[in-house]
Design a protein around this motif. Structure first.
Motif, PDB file in Angstrom:
ATOM      1  N   ILE A 167      42.334  30.541  47.490  1.00 51.92           N
ATOM      2  CA  ILE A 167      41.562  29.993  46.372  1.00 51.92           C
ATOM      3  C   ILE A 167      42.511  29.525  45.279  1.00 51.92           C
ATOM      4  N   VAL A 168      42.328  28.307  44.797  1.00 51.23           N
ATOM      5  CA  VAL A 168      43.213  27.738  43.783  1.00 51.23           C
ATOM      6  C   VAL A 168      42.497  27.479  42.465  1.00 51.23           C
TER       7      VAL A 168
ATOM      8  N   MET B 268      33.481  32.503  39.189  1.00 50.70           N
ATOM      9  CA  MET B 268      32.861  32.287  40.498  1.00 50.70           C
ATOM     10  C   MET B 268      33.792  31.445  41.361  1.00 50.70           C
ATOM     11  N   THR B 269      34.245  32.011  42.484  1.00 50.65           N
ATOM     12  CA  THR B 269      35.015  31.251  43.464  1.00 50.65           C
ATOM     13  C   THR B 269      34.039  30.697  44.493  1.00 50.65           C
ATOM     14  N   ASP B 270      34.568  30.035  45.516  1.00 48.04           N
ATOM     15  CA  ASP B 270      33.683  29.561  46.579  1.00 48.04           C
ATOM     16  C   ASP B 270      33.331  30.687  47.547  1.00 48.04           C
ATOM     17  N   LYS B 271      33.776  31.914  47.203  1.00 51.58           N
ATOM     18  CA  LYS B 271      33.476  33.069  48.053  1.00 51.58           C
ATOM     19  C   LYS B 271      32.531  34.051  47.370  1.00 51.58           C
TER      20      LYS B 271
ATOM     21  N   LYS C 113      42.174  27.269  36.691  1.00 52.35           N
ATOM     22  CA  LYS C 113      43.120  27.137  37.793  1.00 52.35           C
ATOM     23  C   LYS C 113      43.917  28.421  37.966  1.00 52.35           C
ATOM     24  N   VAL C 114      44.159  28.799  39.220  1.00 47.96           N
ATOM     25  CA  VAL C 114      45.001  29.958  39.510  1.00 47.96           C
ATOM     26  C   VAL C 114      46.404  29.701  38.962  1.00 47.96           C
ATOM     27  N   HIS C 115      46.980  30.713  38.321  1.00 49.29           N
ATOM     28  CA  HIS C 115      48.317  30.678  37.711  1.00 49.29           C
ATOM     29  C   HIS C 115      48.369  29.837  36.435  1.00 49.29           C
TER      30      HIS C 115
END
Length: 530
Positions: free
Chosen positions: A13-14, A39-42, A67-69
């Motif tokens: 996940i990004v 909320m992620t796509d999971k 965004k991740v990071h």
């Protein structure tokens, strides 16, 4: 002020959507307090505060994408505000002679070195080797650490002179892009106690390389299933991910950190003790029982770096490209004799002459007759792109896993120059130090499985290339000559894999015949050289 960056939530996940902020700018926060839901796509994920402090800025609004990071929110850690106020008051009350010089304002302050963006969409890498230790002096541009991405080994150097105060990521662990890799005190700062006092570790984040912090006198060393101040078992996202990978429940694991915080070491110790759910245990032990290994344990090793990247690429290639195979025998008797005659000349140039340079040079010449073998399809699969340079890759069984560096512009190089490039790339690949430039841009590949003793193989195309050849070992076998007499010949088997969207059996057969002709009568290559 500290920037909290959205951590790696796992499963590739990004990015994610901010669903609800639990705090506002200016609010005080406690360690492990829920701060935001994303909320992620999971699934819905709750992000907690890493330490106590006060929120100063929310970088991503509700309903926007984080965004991740990338920074999610900023906060002022507990104690920072008081320290800043005290410093300001002291400076205001000081006499002119006591006022510190601006350049000395940060003496003794450790700086975090943030792992830079290594490119190619890489978001994490494995720490392979630390070249320095905590407390050690470093010079500008001195190699500090080797990290392994899913492409190659990368050497990280020091941005300036100073002294290392802390290594944030232990050898063998995963470092995240845009996250702290190590801390150091720049040259000129207060070096006394730099390894400890200059960059004190937060109480909630003990060093990964040292033991867990001691608990208060009289308190138990670990609190089984302990819960933090907000009614949840404290643990970092990385630890929660590790727990999921082992099919465990966080609440079942004794936490040795503050307020029962579960550390990575706690999870690994829990797994080593065999305290896993019965269903997971039975599933994990099923292969061993089926194989009759009795009480043997399943050894778990994470799939990382080059091996992980190879797995993904091979699955993608095998499932998206319609492969077909074509096999042939090549009489390498004359080629072996020529190599033996040229070896002393190559050794005089400190070059090891193998058969691979001949394979590559003959292939580049055959490609001039059949340029479709040096092409690729565009992403829409509606255009054929003929490539101007013949960059031939070779599969190398290296220290970090299978790598396929390529020799650039084989058609423009002499046989000796090709041999020198092969020698360089092979050495670097076996040490896991091939640069990304040497791994990119390949147009066709060779896998010399015969070097390990194999006779036949069915290779998988190194996408987006359109063909690859696996070369088997050379065997001395009886064959009939032109006069019908049995002679001893050096026979080598080759197996091609082609992309059936671009090439067919007839094309690969004609191309292979041209390549084979150059190898069986190597002197004919002189007629085609430019």
């Amino acid at each position: 002020m500290t920037e909290f960056k959205l951590p790696d939530i796992g499963e590739g996940i990004v990015e994610c959507e901010v669903v609800e902020w639990r705090v506002n700018e200016g609010d005080a926060i406690e360690e492990d307090q829920p701060v935001v839901e994303v909320m992620t796509d999971k699934a819905l994920v709750e992000i907690t505060a890493p330490e106590a402090g006060r929120v100063t800025k929310l970088h991503v609004g509700k309903g926007e994408i984080a965004k991740v990071h990338a920074p999610l929110f900023a906060y002022e850690a507990e104690g920072q505000a008081a320290s800043a106020d005290a410093s300001g008051s002291a400076a205001a009350e000081a006499t002119p002679s006591e006022t510190p010089a601006p350049e000395a304002a940060h003496d003794g302050q450790a700086k975090d070195f943030i792992l830079p963006d290594i490119g190619e969409g890489i978001v994490e890498c494995e720490v392979v080797e630390w070249r320095v230790a905590e407390g050690e002096a470093i010079a500008e541009d001195q190699p500090v650490v080797d990290v392994m991405t899913d492409k190659a080994m990368v050497e990280i150097t020091a941005p300036e002179a100073g002294r290392v105060s802390r290594l944030h990521v232990a050898r063998g662990e995963i470092a995240r892009v845009h996250a702290p890799l190590y801390a150091y005190v720049p040259e000129g700062g207060d070096q006394t106690g730099a390894a400890g006092e200059a960059s004190p570790a937060p109480a909630a984040a003990p060093s990964r390389q040292g033991p867990a912090e001691p608990t208060a006198a009289g308190a138990p060393a670990a609190s089984r299933g302990g819960r933090g101040a907000h009614g949840r078992t404290p643990a970092s996202p990385a630890v929660r991910r590790l727990v999921r990978e082992h099919a465990l429940r966080l609440e079942d694991i004794p936490g040795s950190g503050k307020d029962g915080r579960v550390l990575k070491e706690d999870v690994l110790a829990f797994v080593a003790e065999g305290e896993v759910p019965q269903a997971a245990s039975q599933a994990a032990m099923a292969p061993a029982r089926g194989a009759g290994r009795g009480e043997g344990e399943v050894r778990v090793e994470p799939m990382r770096g080059v091996r992980a990247a190879m797995a993904k690429r091979m699955v993608a290639s095998a499932t998206s490209i319609p492969h077909f195979q074509y096999g042939e025998e090549i009489d390498a008797t004359a080629l072996l004799a020529l190599r033996e005659r040229l070896k002393p000349e190559a050794e005089a140039s400190e070059t090891r002459l193998t058969l691979m340079p001949f394979f590559m040079k003959a292939m580049a010449l055959a490609i001039q007759e059949f340029p479709i073998l040096n092409s690729r399809l565009n992403e829409a699969a509606d255009e054929i792109h003929y490539l101007p340079s013949c960059n031939i890759g070779m599969a190398v069984d290296g220290k970090a896993g299978l790598m396929v560096p390529n020799v650039k512009g084989v058609e423009t190089l002499s046989l000796l120059e090709v041999a020198q490039e092969i020698q360089r790339l092979t050495g670097e690949a076996r040490e896991g130090r091939v640069t990304q430039a040497d791994l990119q841009g390949g147009t066709i590949s060779i896998s010399n499985i015969g070097a390990l003793g194999g006779t036949y193989a069915a290779p998988i195309i190194n996408a987006p290339e359109v063909a690859i050849v696996a070369i088997g070992k050379t065997q001395w076998l009886p064959r009939f000559d032109a006069a019908g007499e049995v002679t001893r010949r050096a026979i080598m088997t080759v197996t091609w894999a082609g992309d059936h969207r671009l090439i067919d059996g007839g094309t690969i057969a004609r191309f292979c015949n041209a390549w084979k002709g150059y190898l069986e009568a190597p002197e004919t290559m002189l007629l085609a050289l430019r």
